[in-house]
Motif scaffolding. Structure first.
Motif, PDB file in Angstrom:
ATOM      1  N   LEU A  15       4.316  -5.628  -7.922  1.00 56.50           N
ATOM      2  CA  LEU A  15       4.604  -4.710  -9.026  1.00 56.50           C
ATOM      3  C   LEU A  15       3.420  -4.580  -9.983  1.00 56.50           C
ATOM      4  N   ILE A  16       2.509  -5.558  -9.957  1.00 55.89           N
ATOM      5  CA  ILE A  16       1.289  -5.451 -10.762  1.00 55.89           C
ATOM      6  C   ILE A  16       0.431  -4.316 -10.212  1.00 55.89           C
ATOM      7  N   ALA A  17       0.337  -4.239  -8.886  1.00 56.08           N
ATOM      8  CA  ALA A  17      -0.410  -3.149  -8.255  1.00 56.08           C
ATOM      9  C   ALA A  17       0.241  -1.807  -8.563  1.00 56.08           C
ATOM     10  N   TRP A  77      -2.061   7.225  -2.337  1.00 52.75           N
ATOM     11  CA  TRP A  77      -2.611   8.151  -3.334  1.00 52.75           C
ATOM     12  C   TRP A  77      -3.589   9.119  -2.676  1.00 52.75           C
ATOM     13  N   ALA A  78      -4.408   8.628  -1.754  1.00 54.49           N
ATOM     14  CA  ALA A  78      -5.360   9.508  -1.064  1.00 54.49           C
ATOM     15  C   ALA A  78      -4.621  10.588  -0.278  1.00 54.49           C
ATOM     16  N   ILE A  79      -3.524  10.185   0.380  1.00 55.76           N
ATOM     17  CA  ILE A  79      -2.711  11.145   1.137  1.00 55.76           C
ATOM     18  C   ILE A  79      -2.062  12.148   0.196  1.00 55.76           C
ATOM     19  N   HIS A 104      -1.801  -3.143  -3.328  1.00 54.12           N
ATOM     20  CA  HIS A 104      -2.921  -2.424  -3.927  1.00 54.12           C
ATOM     21  C   HIS A 104      -3.613  -1.565  -2.873  1.00 54.12           C
ATOM     22  N   GLU A 105      -3.853  -2.157  -1.705  1.00 56.69           N
ATOM     23  CA  GLU A 105      -4.507  -1.414  -0.630  1.00 56.69           C
ATOM     24  C   GLU A 105      -3.620  -0.281  -0.130  1.00 56.69           C
ATOM     25  N   LEU A 106      -2.314  -0.559   0.001  1.00 59.29           N
ATOM     26  CA  LEU A 106      -1.373   0.448   0.495  1.00 59.29           C
ATOM     27  C   LEU A 106      -1.279   1.640  -0.449  1.00 59.29           C
ATOM     28  N   SER A 166      -2.234   0.623   7.929  1.00 56.88           N
ATOM     29  CA  SER A 166      -2.508  -0.231   6.766  1.00 56.88           C
ATOM     30  C   SER A 166      -2.417  -1.672   7.240  1.00 56.88           C
ATOM     31  N   GLU A 167      -3.482  -2.140   7.876  1.00 63.71           N
ATOM     32  CA  GLU A 167      -3.450  -3.467   8.487  1.00 63.71           C
ATOM     33  C   GLU A 167      -3.799  -4.544   7.457  1.00 63.71           C
ATOM     34  N   GLU A 168      -2.757  -5.214   6.978  1.00 68.63           N
ATOM     35  CA  GLU A 168      -2.947  -6.218   5.930  1.00 68.63           C
ATOM     36  C   GLU A 168      -3.913  -7.329   6.330  1.00 68.63           C
TER      37      GLU A 168
END
Length: 271
Positions: free
Chosen positions: A135-137, A108-110, A101-103, A80-82
């Motif tokens: 926390l919004i994400a 979720w996919a995993i 959000h990306e993480l 997960s390369e920010e």
């Protein structure tokens, strides 16, 4: 203590109701406690997921791996390369939102591939008091926050962790290395490496809770207020200054207020 035990029971009940869960696991105090309780309650239906990136020190990743191996918990490490996220390198005030959000999309996919019903993360009640765009994400992606849902504070998590025999009960608080950058300053691999090496040096020298905030080529060091005299010892100060300049810093400064959570957010509060 009775109230703390009631919160622990609430946590256990909430996790049991989930049925199965992927835990965002950093190896820190909170996520280690959450993962341990989830695994005690759900067994193999609790899976740890750790993100590997240049803002996550190798020492932390190895500790996470070791904990899962020792406790026979299934552990998935995902890339997960920010720095590849659009806008992240520019370090806007919502940087943490972009990252989380990306993480959580990846977790979720995993989780779905593994047939798990939920994704959970380790924020606690103390996180409600600081600027936390991540926390919004969490809310947007329907990620559960079992420790907050049970009303557990950081101090209570440390106490319960000690009772469970977790070595992390007194571990220093940690946040990703990108949080060391003043908002608006470009984040890159070189500066992340400078911060990582500087903080590792301080830990190796015996300081317990450290931050090396980066302002251009200036290092602003935060340690616990009671450890300020130790850092100012001539030999310690001389070694630290020399090594940080070797790492790439031009100036080495000490924050006289000492370590505090979210000091980079203080400028946002004044604006």
């Amino acid at each position: 203590m009775e109230m703390v035990n009631e919160k622990l029971k609430q946590l256990q009940d909430n996790l049991r109701e989930l049925g199965s869960v992927a835990i965002a696991f950093s190896g820190g105090v909170d996520s280690t406690f959450l993962l341990k309780v989830a695994h005690d309650v759900l067994g193999e239906r609790a899976v740890a997921v750790t993100a590997s990136s240049c803002s996550f020190p190798e020492r932390e990743l190895e500790e996470a791996r070791r904990f899962c191996q020792e406790n026979r918990i299934r552990h998935v490490v995902c890339e997960s390369e920010e720095l590849d996220i659009e806008g992240f390198r520019q370090n806007p005030p919502n940087r943490c939102y972009l990252c989380k959000h990306e993480l959580f999309e990846k977790i979720w996919a995993i989780a779905k591939e593994a047939g798990l019903a939920a994704v959970a993360e380790g924020s606690n009640m103390d996180d409600n008091g600081d600027y936390r765009p991540g926390l919004i994400a969490v809310k947007e992606l329907n990620v559960r926050s079992p420790l907050r849902e049970a009303g557990l504070s950081k101090a209570e998590i440390r106490r319960l962790s000690k009772e469970l025999g977790l070595s992390t009960w007194d571990k220093q608080s940690f946040a990703c290395l990108s949080s060391r950058f003043v908002y608006g300053e470009t984040i890159d691999e070189v500066k992340l490496g400078m911060v990582d090496k500087a903080e590792q040096l301080l830990l190796d020298m015996g300081f317990h809770q450290v931050r090396v905030r980066i302002h251009g080529r200036i290092a602003r060091i935060e340690v616990l207020p009671e450890e300020l005299p130790d850092l100012l010892e001539p030999k310690v100060r001389s070694k630290l200054t020399a090594k940080l300049k070797e790492f790439g810093f031009s100036y080495v400064t000490l924050d006289l207020e000492g370590y505090r959570m979210g000091s980079m957010n203080e400028t946002l509060k004044r604006d």
